[in-house]
Design an enzyme around this catalytic site. Structure first.
Site, PDB file in Angstrom:
ATOM      1  N   ASP A  11     -26.856 -48.427 -19.065  1.00  0.00           N
ATOM      2  CA  ASP A  11     -28.839 -48.169 -19.217  1.00  0.00           C
ATOM      3  C   ASP A  11     -29.142 -47.142 -18.514  1.00  0.00           C
ATOM      4  OD1 ASP A  11     -31.608 -49.121 -20.240  1.00  0.00           O
ATOM      5  OD2 ASP A  11     -31.005 -50.988 -19.094  1.00  0.00           O
ATOM      6  N   ASP A 105     -32.813 -45.017 -23.937  1.00  0.00           N
ATOM      7  CA  ASP A 105     -32.412 -44.918 -23.223  1.00  0.00           C
ATOM      8  C   ASP A 105     -30.922 -46.106 -22.707  1.00  0.00           C
ATOM      9  OD1 ASP A 105     -33.447 -47.291 -23.293  1.00  0.00           O
ATOM     10  OD2 ASP A 105     -34.883 -47.547 -21.828  1.00  0.00           O
ATOM     11  N   GLU A 106     -30.261 -46.885 -24.699  1.00  0.00           N
ATOM     12  CA  GLU A 106     -29.227 -47.429 -23.647  1.00  0.00           C
ATOM     13  C   GLU A 106     -28.247 -47.703 -25.366  1.00  0.00           C
ATOM     14  OE1 GLU A 106     -30.409 -51.792 -23.541  1.00  0.00           O
ATOM     15  OE2 GLU A 106     -32.125 -51.495 -24.357  1.00  0.00           O
TER      16      GLU A 106
END
EC number: 2.7.7.7
Length: 364
Positions: A11, A105-106
């Site tokens: 993350d 983003d993860e």
């Protein structure tokens, strides 16, 4: 014999805000919100400097500015975020092909069997985070455990720029100590209901029978019964199927005339067409999203007997939905999304993954 996997959840730390601070050194160390303006916008992301004041995603710019008077607003640059995200995913794929992106983003990575031949998921996570920092310039946090559910929780444990491993022997104690609101999949409303029922921790949840949980939480009861015991059998799915594509606009001034709204919808439909053509997909269900000046939200949908991606057809349906009933109030945002997509045949990810037997010593 029980089956275990080695799952990493990566993350990125305050991704959008961190990209803006990286690209503009003058913003480093300052409270930053990515989104609209303090007058009309909604916060999409906040830097850690801003989060200390209570600024978070989804709150209005007005509220954010009240919480943090020195807050700096920056408009999002999604093309830049996608560019950075692509570089990060390239790093992931050097370790495993079993990568499941959740957003820009993860992502989840299954490194049970990996391209580096490294038996330690913990060391792999450290190496990936180091490479992201060295090659991209951003920090990331990681959670490592036996399944996606626990890895997701663990990645939030030592943020920012940290990681946590929950070994197989630690899973039970880790979940029992955890506040119920920290459980992934338990939202605020559900957490409040659990508190009222005397369920405050994973241990409390574990004391309730499956029947009790299904009685109070319906179909979700079985999910809660399993996760407090560390049971989560969802595999890492590469090439995750897109379920919807959308575009929306927040206006500088509220709109009260449907004629002006039609003009905006036409522009939104053209942007949506570009996104559909880029992904080479189309859909049957068109949904119109209306956010009023009092922030109440309404959606209206129509399903067609055929797939569409053409902006003119999308606009025609959106316009029909607009006039389906009277507008309740002035409008601050309009959006159009396409669902029920034709990408079922485009994703042929192999969900069959080899199982790993539990041994006396399982190296994480």
């Amino acid at each position: 014999m029980a089956l275990l996997r080695k799952i990493i959840h990566i993350d990125m730390d305050a991704f959008y805000a961190s990209v803006e601070q990286m690209d503009n050194p003058d913003l480093k160390g300052k409270p930053l919100a990515v989104g609209g303006s303090e007058v009309r916008g909604v916060v999409s992301a906040a830097s850690y400097e801003a989060r200390k004041f209570g600024v978070r995603s989804a709150i209005s710019g007005i509220q954010a500015k009240k919480l943090c008077p020195d807050l700096i607003f920056v408009r999002p640059r999604f093309d830049r975020y996608k560019e950075i995200s692509k570089k990060i995913r390239t790093i992931f794929h050097e370790y495993t092909d079993l990568v499941e992106p959740l957003s820009l983003d993860e992502a989840y990575l299954d490194v049970t069997e990996n391209k580096k031949g490294n038996p330690s998921a913990t060391l792999i996570a450290q190496e990936i985070r180091s490479r992201i920092f060295e090659e991209v310039g951003l920090t990331a946090s990681a959670g490592i455990s036996v399944n996606k559910f626990i890895a997701k929780i663990a990645s939030d444990y030592n943020k920012p720029n940290g990681q946590k491993t929950v070994n197989p022997s630690e899973v039970e104690a880790f979940l029992e100590r955890l506040d119920i609101k920290k459980f992934y999949g338990v939202g605020k409303v559900t957490a409040d209901k659990m508190y009222q029922l005397g369920i405050f921790t994973g241990y409390d949840l574990k004391q309730k029978s499956q029947e009790y949980l299904e009685k109070h939480f319906g179909n979700s009861g079985f999910y809660y019964y399993q996760i407090c015991r560390g049971i989560h059998n969802s595999v890492v799915k590469p090439n995750r199927k897109i379920k919807s594509v959308g575009a929306e606009r927040t206006f500088g001034a509220n709109l009260s005339s449907e004629i002006f709204m039609e003009e905006r919808l036409q522009s939104i439909a053209k942007e949506l067409e570009k996104r559909l053509l880029k992904d080479k997909i189309s859909g049957k269900t068109i949904t119109l999203k209306i956010k009023y000046s009092d922030f109440t939200l309404q959606t209206r949908s129509k399903t067609l007997p055929y797939f569409v991606s053409d902006s003119n057809l999308i606009f025609d349906v959106a316009k029909d939905l607009l006039y389906q009933e009277r507008i309740r109030n002035s409008v601050r945002l309009l959006g159009i999304s396409v669902h029920n997509l034709n990408n079922e045949e485009k994703v042929k990810a192999d969900l069959h993954q080899k199982s790993v037997s539990v041994q006396l010593k399982f190296d994480f």
